[in-house]
Design a protein around this motif. Structure first.
Motif, mmCIF file in Angstrom:
data_model
loop_
_atom_site.group_PDB
_atom_site.id
_atom_site.type_symbol
_atom_site.label_atom_id
_atom_site.label_comp_id
_atom_site.label_asym_id
_atom_site.label_seq_id
_atom_site.Cartn_x
_atom_site.Cartn_y
_atom_site.Cartn_z
ATOM 1 N N ILE A 87 0.834 -1.205 0.000
ATOM 2 C CA ILE A 87 0.000 0.000 0.000
ATOM 3 C C ILE A 87 0.868 1.254 0.000
ATOM 4 O O ILE A 87 0.590 2.222 -0.715
ATOM 5 C CB ILE A 87 -0.959 -0.010 1.200
ATOM 6 C CG1 ILE A 87 -1.893 -1.225 1.147
ATOM 7 C CG2 ILE A 87 -1.798 1.275 1.226
ATOM 8 C CD1 ILE A 87 -2.695 -1.438 2.418
ATOM 9 N N LEU A 88 1.946 1.243 0.801
ATOM 10 C CA LEU A 88 2.842 2.390 0.812
ATOM 11 C C LEU A 88 3.491 2.587 -0.556
ATOM 12 O O LEU A 88 3.644 3.722 -1.025
ATOM 13 C CB LEU A 88 3.911 2.222 1.886
ATOM 14 C CG LEU A 88 4.949 3.344 1.983
ATOM 15 C CD1 LEU A 88 4.288 4.703 2.184
ATOM 16 C CD2 LEU A 88 5.936 3.056 3.106
ATOM 17 N N ALA A 89 3.874 1.505 -1.210
ATOM 18 C CA ALA A 89 4.442 1.622 -2.551
ATOM 19 C C ALA A 89 3.437 2.262 -3.510
ATOM 20 O O ALA A 89 3.802 3.103 -4.348
ATOM 21 C CB ALA A 89 4.873 0.250 -3.057
ATOM 22 N N PHE A 158 10.906 3.759 4.583
ATOM 23 C CA PHE A 158 10.156 5.001 4.734
ATOM 24 C C PHE A 158 10.252 5.526 6.166
ATOM 25 O O PHE A 158 10.510 6.707 6.396
ATOM 26 C CB PHE A 158 8.696 4.752 4.350
ATOM 27 C CG PHE A 158 7.811 5.960 4.490
ATOM 28 C CD1 PHE A 158 7.676 6.856 3.445
ATOM 29 C CD2 PHE A 158 7.097 6.197 5.653
ATOM 30 C CE1 PHE A 158 6.847 7.967 3.565
ATOM 31 C CE2 PHE A 158 6.278 7.292 5.786
ATOM 32 C CZ PHE A 158 6.147 8.182 4.730
ATOM 33 N N ARG A 159 10.061 4.624 7.141
ATOM 34 C CA ARG A 159 10.085 5.039 8.546
ATOM 35 C C ARG A 159 11.467 5.502 8.984
ATOM 36 O O ARG A 159 11.591 6.299 9.922
ATOM 37 C CB ARG A 159 9.605 3.889 9.432
ATOM 38 C CG ARG A 159 8.132 3.566 9.250
ATOM 39 C CD ARG A 159 7.707 2.367 10.073
ATOM 40 N NE ARG A 159 7.737 2.661 11.496
ATOM 41 C CZ ARG A 159 7.456 1.759 12.443
ATOM 42 N NH1 ARG A 159 7.142 0.518 12.092
ATOM 43 N NH2 ARG A 159 7.497 2.090 13.703
ATOM 44 N N ALA A 160 12.507 5.053 8.312
ATOM 45 C CA ALA A 160 13.858 5.514 8.648
ATOM 46 C C ALA A 160 14.012 7.012 8.392
ATOM 47 O O ALA A 160 14.832 7.680 9.032
ATOM 48 C CB ALA A 160 14.892 4.739 7.842
ATOM 49 N N HIS A 161 13.209 7.546 7.479
ATOM 50 C CA HIS A 161 13.279 8.966 7.150
ATOM 51 C C HIS A 161 12.158 9.767 7.800
ATOM 52 O O HIS A 161 12.289 10.976 8.006
ATOM 53 C CB HIS A 161 13.230 9.153 5.643
ATOM 54 C CG HIS A 161 14.386 8.521 4.925
ATOM 55 N ND1 HIS A 161 15.676 8.984 5.025
ATOM 56 C CD2 HIS A 161 14.443 7.426 4.120
ATOM 57 C CE1 HIS A 161 16.478 8.221 4.298
ATOM 58 N NE2 HIS A 161 15.762 7.257 3.745
ATOM 59 N N ASP A 181 15.822 11.476 -0.242
ATOM 60 C CA ASP A 181 15.939 10.342 0.668
ATOM 61 C C ASP A 181 15.157 9.125 0.183
ATOM 62 O O ASP A 181 15.442 8.003 0.589
ATOM 63 C CB ASP A 181 15.430 10.731 2.058
ATOM 64 C CG ASP A 181 16.377 11.678 2.772
ATOM 65 O OD1 ASP A 181 17.586 11.628 2.469
ATOM 66 O OD2 ASP A 181 15.909 12.461 3.614
ATOM 67 N N LEU A 182 14.146 9.341 -0.649
ATOM 68 C CA LEU A 182 13.284 8.247 -1.066
ATOM 69 C C LEU A 182 13.512 7.855 -2.522
ATOM 70 O O LEU A 182 12.680 7.188 -3.130
ATOM 71 C CB LEU A 182 11.815 8.639 -0.860
ATOM 72 C CG LEU A 182 11.410 8.838 0.604
ATOM 73 C CD1 LEU A 182 9.967 9.298 0.697
ATOM 74 C CD2 LEU A 182 11.611 7.578 1.411
ATOM 75 N N ASP A 183 14.655 8.253 -3.084
ATOM 76 C CA ASP A 183 14.920 7.929 -4.479
ATOM 77 C C ASP A 183 14.880 6.423 -4.738
ATOM 78 O O ASP A 183 14.506 5.977 -5.828
ATOM 79 C CB ASP A 183 16.284 8.481 -4.913
ATOM 80 C CG ASP A 183 16.207 9.973 -5.225
ATOM 81 O OD1 ASP A 183 15.081 10.486 -5.330
ATOM 82 O OD2 ASP A 183 17.260 10.603 -5.348
ATOM 83 N N ALA A 261 3.650 6.098 13.815
ATOM 84 C CA ALA A 261 3.272 7.489 14.071
ATOM 85 C C ALA A 261 2.938 8.243 12.797
ATOM 86 O O ALA A 261 2.044 9.090 12.769
ATOM 87 C CB ALA A 261 4.399 8.192 14.828
ATOM 88 N N ALA A 262 3.653 7.941 11.713
ATOM 89 C CA ALA A 262 3.423 8.655 10.458
ATOM 90 C C ALA A 262 2.024 8.442 9.911
ATOM 91 O O ALA A 262 1.554 9.234 9.086
ATOM 92 C CB ALA A 262 4.456 8.214 9.418
ATOM 93 N N PHE A 263 1.331 7.385 10.370
ATOM 94 C CA PHE A 263 0.020 7.061 9.831
ATOM 95 C C PHE A 263 -1.084 7.190 10.875
ATOM 96 O O PHE A 263 -2.186 6.668 10.685
ATOM 97 C CB PHE A 263 0.048 5.657 9.225
ATOM 98 C CG PHE A 263 1.093 5.529 8.156
ATOM 99 C CD1 PHE A 263 0.867 6.013 6.886
ATOM 100 C CD2 PHE A 263 2.334 4.977 8.447
ATOM 101 C CE1 PHE A 263 1.837 5.930 5.901
ATOM 102 C CE2 PHE A 263 3.321 4.883 7.478
ATOM 103 C CZ PHE A 263 3.071 5.370 6.198
ATOM 104 N N GLN A 264 -0.810 7.879 11.951
ATOM 105 C CA GLN A 264 -1.828 8.136 12.967
ATOM 106 C C GLN A 264 -2.584 9.408 12.583
ATOM 107 O O GLN A 264 -2.403 10.478 13.156
ATOM 108 C CB GLN A 264 -1.188 8.238 14.341
ATOM 109 C CG GLN A 264 -0.617 6.920 14.832
ATOM 110 C CD GLN A 264 0.035 7.003 16.194
ATOM 111 O OE1 GLN A 264 -0.059 8.011 16.886
ATOM 112 N NE2 GLN A 264 0.720 5.938 16.599
ATOM 113 N N ALA A 265 -3.447 9.254 11.600
ATOM 114 C CA ALA A 265 -4.233 10.366 11.082
ATOM 115 C C ALA A 265 -5.636 9.871 10.784
ATOM 116 O O ALA A 265 -5.846 8.682 10.524
ATOM 117 C CB ALA A 265 -3.577 10.941 9.824
ATOM 118 N N GLN A 266 -6.606 10.764 10.812
ATOM 119 C CA GLN A 266 -8.007 10.406 10.667
ATOM 120 C C GLN A 266 -8.498 10.657 9.252
ATOM 121 O O GLN A 266 -8.183 11.683 8.644
ATOM 122 C CB GLN A 266 -8.856 11.208 11.657
ATOM 123 C CG GLN A 266 -8.602 10.845 13.103
ATOM 124 C CD GLN A 266 -9.274 11.819 14.066
ATOM 125 O OE1 GLN A 266 -8.602 12.496 14.841
ATOM 126 N NE2 GLN A 266 -10.598 11.907 14.014
#
Length: 299
Positions: A87-89, A158-161, A181-183, A261-266
């Motif tokens: 899904i992240l990809a 992804f989470r490393a950045h 960073d995500l190249d 934490a990066a995906f704790q959104a509503q």
């Protein structure tokens, strides 16, 4: 959730797991993730005698066992459109689409959603469907390269950045996730399906029409939207990027895990997540932007 792999033979792999209620589950699955054995002594075997919460603990255990085997042994045991790495990809691929490419892939979906609000006739494949009812539109996404061939996994890179909470604009403005960073995490849409449909009449009847399959393999992610007015958002592309981020949140919650934490959104994520968050006390209404969330822990 705590899990250990107990053994593996030519046909199956076994997992012992403690759920968030400290109840033990013994699970065996095939290498494609099909659950062939699931024993839990503390919850009734008869589904009619289990509480909704007990049933959900069991479902969390099965989902987490599949995720654990996938991450520990590398087998493709998580259903393809439910894997957070995939899904992240897909999210990253959508951020890279030009306006023209996005319109070519998702213009029909946007037009169908708009028809609910612009006075057009809403064309639905269900003879008895109410256009004002619970209509879920689905569209499958196929990516290249294969998101499962990355080491470390896509999500961990992804989470490393982005280790802490992300500014919401990162999920609402296409292109913001393509910094240097995500190249290494560059994905393209190889194909998209036509529209699929789910209709729930609110009286216990649910009908589905699947998407077509443009490629001879499972999709990597699935757009899954309730009908809404696209005029209410600044950009439909930005909205779909956010939607995939909320799906990642739901997939962790449904495994009994606190989302990164990066995906704790509503916001609206998955239909499965909406159902669980609406009808099971283990969850809050994360799908609703207006809800007051007190905890991101699904237990």
């Amino acid at each position: 959730m705590k899990a250990v792999i107990t053994g593996e033979n030519a046909e199956r792999i076994g997992v012992n797991l403690l759920d968030n209620n400290d109840v033990e589950h013994v699970i065996e699955m095939e290498f494609d993730g099909a659950i062939k054995f699931h024993s839990c002594e503390e919850y009734p075997n008869n589904p009619a005698k289990r509480t909704r919460t007990q049933t959900e603990y069991g479902e969390q255990a099965r989902r987490y066992a599949q995720w654990h085997v996938y991450r520990e042994r590398g087998y493709d045991t998580v259903p393809s459109t439910e894997n957070p790495d995939r899904i992240l990809a897909a999210l990253l691929a959508l951020t890279r689409l030009s306006s023209a490419s996005f319109e070519a892939s998702f213009g029909d979906l946007e037009k169908q959603l708009r028809s609910h609000y612009d006075g057009s006739k809403v064309e639905l494949p269900f003879a008895d469907a109410d256009p004002d009812g619970a209509i879920v539109y689905r569209q499958d996404l196929y990516l290249e390269p294969n998101p499962l061939e990355f080491d470390p996994p896509v999500l961990e890179q992804f989470r490393a950045h982005f280790d802490g909470p992300l500014d919401s604009s990162l999920f609402t403005q296409a292109g913001d996730l393509t910094d240097d960073d995500l190249d290494a995490l560059e994905f393209d849409l190889e194909a998209v399906s036509g529209l699929g449909y789910l209709y729930n009449d609110g009286r216990g009847s649910q009908q589905t029409i699947p998407t077509d399959q443009p490629l001879e393999r499972a999709p990597d992610a699935r757009i899954e939207l309730l009908a809404f007015d696209p005029e209410e958002v600044d950009s439909f592309q930005h909205y779909l990027v956010s939607h995939l981020a909320y799906q990642i949140r739901d997939r962790f919650l449904l495994m009994g895990l606190t989302p990164p934490a990066a995906f704790q959104a509503q916001g609206w994520g998955t239909y499965d997540g909406f159902q669980a968050q609406t009808f099971c006390d283990l969850y809050e209404e994360y799908w609703s932007p207006e809800a007051t969330i007190t905890s991101w822990d699904p237990f």
